[in-house]
Design an enzyme around this catalytic site. Structure first.
Site, mmCIF file in Angstrom:
data_model
loop_
_atom_site.group_PDB
_atom_site.id
_atom_site.type_symbol
_atom_site.label_atom_id
_atom_site.label_comp_id
_atom_site.label_asym_id
_atom_site.label_seq_id
_atom_site.Cartn_x
_atom_site.Cartn_y
_atom_site.Cartn_z
ATOM 1 N N CYS A 265 -7.397 10.762 55.278
ATOM 2 C CA CYS A 265 -7.519 11.140 56.700
ATOM 3 C C CYS A 265 -7.374 12.653 56.834
ATOM 4 C CB CYS A 265 -6.461 10.425 57.538
ATOM 5 S SG CYS A 265 -6.355 8.644 57.240
ATOM 6 N N PRO A 268 -8.950 17.802 60.345
ATOM 7 C CA PRO A 268 -9.902 18.898 60.121
ATOM 8 C C PRO A 268 -9.616 19.773 58.909
ATOM 9 C CG PRO A 268 -8.367 19.535 61.816
ATOM 10 C CD PRO A 268 -8.009 18.121 61.447
ATOM 11 N N LYS A 271 -3.975 20.643 56.529
ATOM 12 C CA LYS A 271 -3.036 20.296 55.452
ATOM 13 C C LYS A 271 -3.727 20.350 54.092
ATOM 14 C CE LYS A 271 -0.128 17.410 58.424
ATOM 15 N NZ LYS A 271 -0.970 17.488 59.637
ATOM 16 N N CYS A 386 2.014 12.492 63.800
ATOM 17 C CA CYS A 386 2.447 13.404 64.858
ATOM 18 C C CYS A 386 2.845 12.582 66.077
ATOM 19 C CB CYS A 386 1.370 14.436 65.194
ATOM 20 S SG CYS A 386 -0.241 13.745 65.625
#
Length: 457
Positions: A265, A268, A271, A386
């Protein structure tokens, strides 16, 4: 077109079509003059941020209900009220410009309605404001379901969470230590004058200043938001825009040079880039179900001058994309309610529903179960969201550990966040950070004692 009319058209897509602000706003920015971008964004984000309150203020001002299909006109009325209650635009200018915007809607009745509603709002301001105190949704600017969730999960902290959610987000950078340490880059930032920096929310930004994060060695928070192109070395990959809480992922995963790593995942790609900054020569695969969003990952990696294997595929179905070689590290930044980043994405208040949480938790559980077999013994999987909702965080990890006999948790011992029964939670606003949850899972190596022999039948 009047900037308020553009904002109403953008918000009409959010209110009427359920589009996210991130997907609806670019079309408005393309049609607005550059000097009006800041106000356009302020109006769109502000109306989403305070929507439950603004809707409560609008309702008694309408002599009869507005046609449910008139999403753009409703949005324009909310824009008008937002200016009167939350911005320092002179009242006469706010009313006049909003009425002018209504005239551009090509609906003759809209201008008269807008003028009447806003002038009545000014006359009844004290009465309307006082009435908000009796409405929990209005006075907290949070939908009832979310308010109840926060009160249930965080009985002592929910007022602070509410306050942080209603605040504007900080503008935080991640310094690429391959190029500069934080202090040397901070000195570069001091060379940018207030005239060079183009602020997002204010037309005349103060001189640019920054402060260091207390817990993240790579994080710098600027005194005002600026256009990325104004940052020294941005196009060369010296720095990226990323909240401090998200910058814990790379050190918690702790990939070492040469390791085989999966960033599930990934889009964008914030990370993804940090993982490659953290450890050299990683054999890294960036996976995302959305092939179009992988282009964002590719753009980020190009700017940072890194390479990774990009794969379009569903992390729940490894057979479609996995080559069969186990990974040393897996980062699962799982799709979630995003209730920890509402201050950055206030349209969550409009678009998310309570019924979504169970669906997301089941999806998160499936992702963990699907990716776990891809991890080598003694390998590490970092589960991250998040979200601040326990059903998506510690409860997902608890169920996973109960189902996987070879999985064990490595407790996160840190001065930041809150230790949970499993994992660690950062709440929105704490040390200036977004809300994030992390849990470190280790795959135990099989031993002789763990081998179960079935007798012959």
């Amino acid at each position: 077109m009047n900037v308020r009319a553009l904002a109403a058209r953008v918000l009409g897509q959010v209110l009427g079509e359920g589009r996210s602000l991130a997907t609806a706003l670019p079309s408005g920015l393309e049609r607005a003059a550059l000097k009006e971008h800041g106000l356009l964004q302020e109006l769109c984000y502000g109306v989403c941020r305070w929507h439950p309150q603004l809707q409560a203020l609008l309702h008694p001002l309408l002599t009869r209900p507005l046609d449910p299909r008139e999403h753009t006109i409703r949005a324009l009325l909310l824009i008008g009220i937002y200016q009167l209650w939350h911005l320092r635009i002179p009242e006469h200018a706010a009313v006049a410009e909003t009425v002018t915007a209504a005239r551009q809607m090509k609906k003759p009745w809209a201008a008269g309605l807008t003028n009447a509603v806003l002038r009545t709002a000014l006359r009844r301001r004290e009465q309307l404001t006082a009435a908000l105190k009796n409405d929990p949704e209005a006075c907290t600017a949070h939908p009832r379901w979310l308010l109840q969730r926060l009160q249930q999960d965080w009985p002592n902290d929910w007022p602070a969470i509410i306050s942080a959610n209603n605040d504007r987000p900080p503008f935080t950078l991640r310094v690429n230590r391959r190029h500069h340490d934080r202090e040397s880059y901070r000195k570069l930032l001091m060379t940018i004058s207030g005239r060079t920096a183009v602020a997002v929310h204010t037309p005349h930004p103060p001189p640019l200043a920054s402060r260091e994060s207390s817990y993240v060695e790579t994080a710098l928070t600027l005194s005002t938001a600026v256009e990325p192109a104004a940052l020294p070395g941005f196009s060369e990959g010296w720095v990226s825009i990323q909240d401090a809480a998200a910058q814990f992922a790379a050190p918690l995963l702790d990939a070492q040079p040469g390791m085989r790593v999966l960033d599930a995942c990934a889009a964008p790609g914030g990370k993804t880039g940090h993982l490659l900054e953290y450890a050299a020569h990683l054999d890294l695969t960036a996976l995302d179900q959305n092939a179009a969003r992988l282009e964002q990952v590719a753009d980020n990696l190009h700017r940072l001058q890194f390479k990774a294997r990009l794969a379009a595929g569903d992390a729940r179905q490894p057979a479609d994309w996995w080559d069969g070689v186990l990974y040393d590290r897996i980062l699962l930044d799982a799709p979630c309610s995003a209730t920890g980043v509402i201050r950055r994405h206030p349209d969550i208040k409009l678009l998310r529903r309570d019924s979504d949480i169970a669906v997301l938790a089941n999806q998160q559980q499936t992702l963990l179960a699907s990716l776990w077999p891809l991890l080598r013994p003694a390998g590490r999987l970092l589960y991250a969201t998040c979200s601040v909702i326990r059903q998506e965080n510690e409860q997902v990890v608890e169920r996973f550990l109960a189902d996987q006999p070879d999985a064990e948790e490595q407790p996160i011992i840190a001065p930041w966040g809150h230790p949970q029964s499993h994992g660690r939670q950062i709440l929105p606003g704490e040390a200036g950070m977004d809300g994030f949850y992390y849990a470190v899972l280790i795959k135990r190596q099989a031993s002789v004692r763990e081998v179960v022999c079935q007798p012959d039948s």
